[in-house]
Write a protein that holds these residues in place. Structure first.
Motif: not given
Length: 180
Positions: A48-62
């Motif tokens: 979860a901590s390793a994937n957090q930047p990708r998930a945040a970027a996905q939320d922002r871009v979406t």
């Protein structure tokens, strides 16, 4: 004879020995369960901590794609790393057209691309397969290379070596091949 009695007395189990064995087995079992729970929880927290930047970027871009490009649905998310990082989402806009929305890292600049003006990720994979043997595709991603739109196709060859190919979005021609 006294010696024999003492010797045979040693062979007789003590009272409560069965309870001790059961207690030790249950203690061992609970220790194993606790260790497994700690491993699973630790692994999940690490992921979860390793994937957090990708998930945040996905939320922002979406969110950007839905507000600025008027997307009604999103079907894919891509991350492209070359000279610059780009994020892209594929989806359908409010007119029902399939579009790609490209966003540079750390900027809210949105480029909307009509999917019909170029090839899709599968077609990019086929363009690479025409020239190279692909054992397994790792990912495809949309980005920019030398100011032109490209699909990046990352794949493993028959020697399990990671390779990257950049395919021009408009023409489907191979732009660059990187064999590691």
């Amino acid at each position: 004879m006294v010696m024999q009695r003492q010797h045979s007395a040693k062979r007789q189990p003590k009272l409560g020995n069965a309870k001790q064995v059961r207690w030790l087995k249950s203690r061992w079992l609970w220790g194993l369960v606790a260790t497994c729970l700690l491993l699973v929880t630790g692994s999940w927290l690490f992921y979860a901590s390793a994937n957090q930047p990708r998930a945040a970027a996905q939320d922002r871009v979406t969110a950007l794609a839905k507000s600025k490009a008027k997307l009604t649905s999103v079907s894919n998310f891509f991350v492209y790393h070359r000279d610059q990082t780009y994020y892209a989402v594929a989806g359908i806009d409010q007119r029902g057209k399939q579009v790609l929305v490209l966003v540079p890292n750390h900027r809210n600049q949105v480029t909307v691309i009509d999917q019909a003006t170029g090839i899709n990720g599968r077609q990019a994979i086929h363009a690479v397969q025409d020239r190279q043997r692909i054992d397994r595709v790792l990912h495809t991603a949309l980005g920019k290379y030398n100011h032109r739109l490209v699909w990046e196709v990352a794949y493993l060859d028959r020697h399990a070596t990671v390779n990257y190919a950049l395919v021009d979005f408009k023409t489907g021609k191979l732009v660059q091949q990187i064999n590691l």
